[in-house]
Design a protein around this motif. Sequence first.
Motif, mmCIF file in Angstrom:
data_model
loop_
_atom_site.group_PDB
_atom_site.id
_atom_site.type_symbol
_atom_site.label_atom_id
_atom_site.label_comp_id
_atom_site.label_asym_id
_atom_site.label_seq_id
_atom_site.Cartn_x
_atom_site.Cartn_y
_atom_site.Cartn_z
ATOM 1 N N LEU A 130 -23.769 -16.540 -27.519
ATOM 2 C CA LEU A 130 -23.323 -16.446 -25.866
ATOM 3 C C LEU A 130 -21.638 -16.987 -26.399
ATOM 4 O O LEU A 130 -20.654 -16.805 -25.051
ATOM 5 N N THR A 131 -21.449 -16.678 -27.530
ATOM 6 C CA THR A 131 -19.659 -16.671 -27.928
ATOM 7 C C THR A 131 -19.551 -15.258 -28.759
ATOM 8 O O THR A 131 -19.395 -14.227 -28.146
ATOM 9 N N VAL A 132 -19.438 -15.090 -30.119
ATOM 10 C CA VAL A 132 -19.047 -14.381 -31.463
ATOM 11 C C VAL A 132 -20.524 -13.256 -31.092
ATOM 12 O O VAL A 132 -19.110 -12.112 -31.148
ATOM 13 N N ARG A 133 -21.641 -13.280 -29.993
ATOM 14 C CA ARG A 133 -22.502 -12.864 -30.474
ATOM 15 C C ARG A 133 -23.095 -12.076 -29.093
ATOM 16 O O ARG A 133 -23.886 -11.634 -28.892
ATOM 17 N N ALA A 134 -21.959 -12.254 -28.249
ATOM 18 C CA ALA A 134 -22.330 -12.363 -26.754
ATOM 19 C C ALA A 134 -22.279 -11.135 -26.038
ATOM 20 O O ALA A 134 -22.030 -10.764 -25.128
ATOM 21 N N SER A 135 -21.629 -9.894 -27.055
ATOM 22 C CA SER A 135 -21.244 -8.819 -26.079
ATOM 23 C C SER A 135 -22.556 -8.043 -25.679
ATOM 24 O O SER A 135 -22.140 -7.616 -24.076
ATOM 25 N N PRO A 136 -23.269 -7.988 -25.254
ATOM 26 C CA PRO A 136 -24.832 -6.976 -24.711
ATOM 27 C C PRO A 136 -25.090 -7.927 -23.364
ATOM 28 O O PRO A 136 -25.171 -7.154 -22.326
ATOM 29 N N ILE A 137 -25.011 -9.614 -23.963
ATOM 30 C CA ILE A 137 -25.287 -10.336 -22.424
ATOM 31 C C ILE A 137 -24.085 -9.891 -21.282
ATOM 32 O O ILE A 137 -23.988 -9.847 -19.999
ATOM 33 N N ILE A 138 -22.583 -9.857 -21.579
ATOM 34 C CA ILE A 138 -21.745 -9.767 -21.180
ATOM 35 C C ILE A 138 -21.181 -8.393 -20.567
ATOM 36 O O ILE A 138 -21.494 -8.428 -19.151
ATOM 37 N N ASP A 139 -21.947 -6.970 -21.071
ATOM 38 C CA ASP A 139 -21.396 -6.208 -20.921
ATOM 39 C C ASP A 139 -22.945 -5.762 -19.696
ATOM 40 O O ASP A 139 -22.698 -5.541 -18.783
ATOM 41 N N LEU A 140 -24.655 -6.301 -19.973
ATOM 42 C CA LEU A 140 -24.983 -6.139 -18.864
ATOM 43 C C LEU A 140 -24.694 -7.376 -17.002
ATOM 44 O O LEU A 140 -24.442 -6.395 -17.239
ATOM 45 N N GLY A 141 -24.060 -8.321 -17.794
ATOM 46 C CA GLY A 141 -23.539 -8.979 -16.297
ATOM 47 C C GLY A 141 -22.402 -8.084 -15.604
ATOM 48 O O GLY A 141 -22.249 -8.142 -14.641
ATOM 49 N N ARG A 142 -21.716 -8.060 -16.691
ATOM 50 C CA ARG A 142 -20.348 -7.110 -16.329
ATOM 51 C C ARG A 142 -20.742 -5.745 -15.897
ATOM 52 O O ARG A 142 -20.309 -5.418 -14.015
ATOM 53 N N ARG A 143 -21.690 -5.051 -16.424
ATOM 54 C CA ARG A 143 -22.022 -3.626 -15.261
ATOM 55 C C ARG A 143 -22.862 -4.343 -13.791
ATOM 56 O O ARG A 143 -22.878 -3.981 -12.849
ATOM 57 N N PHE A 144 -23.549 -5.100 -13.502
ATOM 58 C CA PHE A 144 -24.500 -5.350 -13.105
ATOM 59 C C PHE A 144 -23.327 -5.898 -11.522
ATOM 60 O O PHE A 144 -23.591 -5.233 -10.301
ATOM 61 N N ILE A 145 -22.592 -6.775 -11.627
ATOM 62 C CA ILE A 145 -21.296 -7.784 -10.889
ATOM 63 C C ILE A 145 -20.368 -5.559 -10.543
ATOM 64 O O ILE A 145 -20.095 -5.762 -9.407
#
Length: 237
Positions: A130-145
């Motif tokens: 959820l921090t240094v390897r969180a890019s996939p989750i952040i990308d997913l949430g960013r695209r959704f919003i």
Amino acid sequence: MLHEAIREVDAPDGDPAVSDATTERILAGALGQLEDFGLRRMTMEDVANRAGVSRVTIYRRFSGRDALVEAVLLREASSFLAELDAAVTRYETIEDRLAEGFAFALELVRKHTLLGRLLSTEPESLLPHLTVRASPIIDLGRRFIAGHLSEAVDEGRLPPLDVELAGEMLVRLVLSFLLAPDTVASLATPAEARRFARRYLAPALTAVAHDPHPASPVAHDPHTAGPVAHDPHPAGT
């Protein structure tokens, strides 16, 4: 909108093919193991037994335990976004969607079985995802919003703005409250979270929309490899 945001996590290791029933059983088995025993004690052998498949079958779909854990977290994130989408789409204004979405997100992550267990018993195992390897989750949430914001801009319900930047800002904000819940902000109840979103997040979106000086890449001097100093009074002016 939601489909476009989550379709890339429908299959393991970025494979664009639709995941099959065996993959679903593996992910469900891994989720069950993580909820019952935590990340440290989860083994591929235990997941295989729980899913009713061989270890070889798992490794054909996932390169290792970390890849499997990441796939589980992404699948949980996509389920979370599906619930969030259903919760906010019934509201017309972007302010209402933002307030309801923020309150819903905080409440859901606080009650999430897997996140609650790992954060309370072995946070050091979960934090990298959820921090240094969180890019996939952040990308997913960013695209959704960004999809919701782009729709609001197209319909004239929101001024033009950088929807990707605004989406990432909101995702990182929710993650920060998840990972460090102690705060001076009043967010204990959904009603308080809605008030916080209306007072602070909605104006922040408006500020992004009206920023007359968006950030631009910093120029570098090729001779020194350092940033080029900006001269407020260039020659000839």
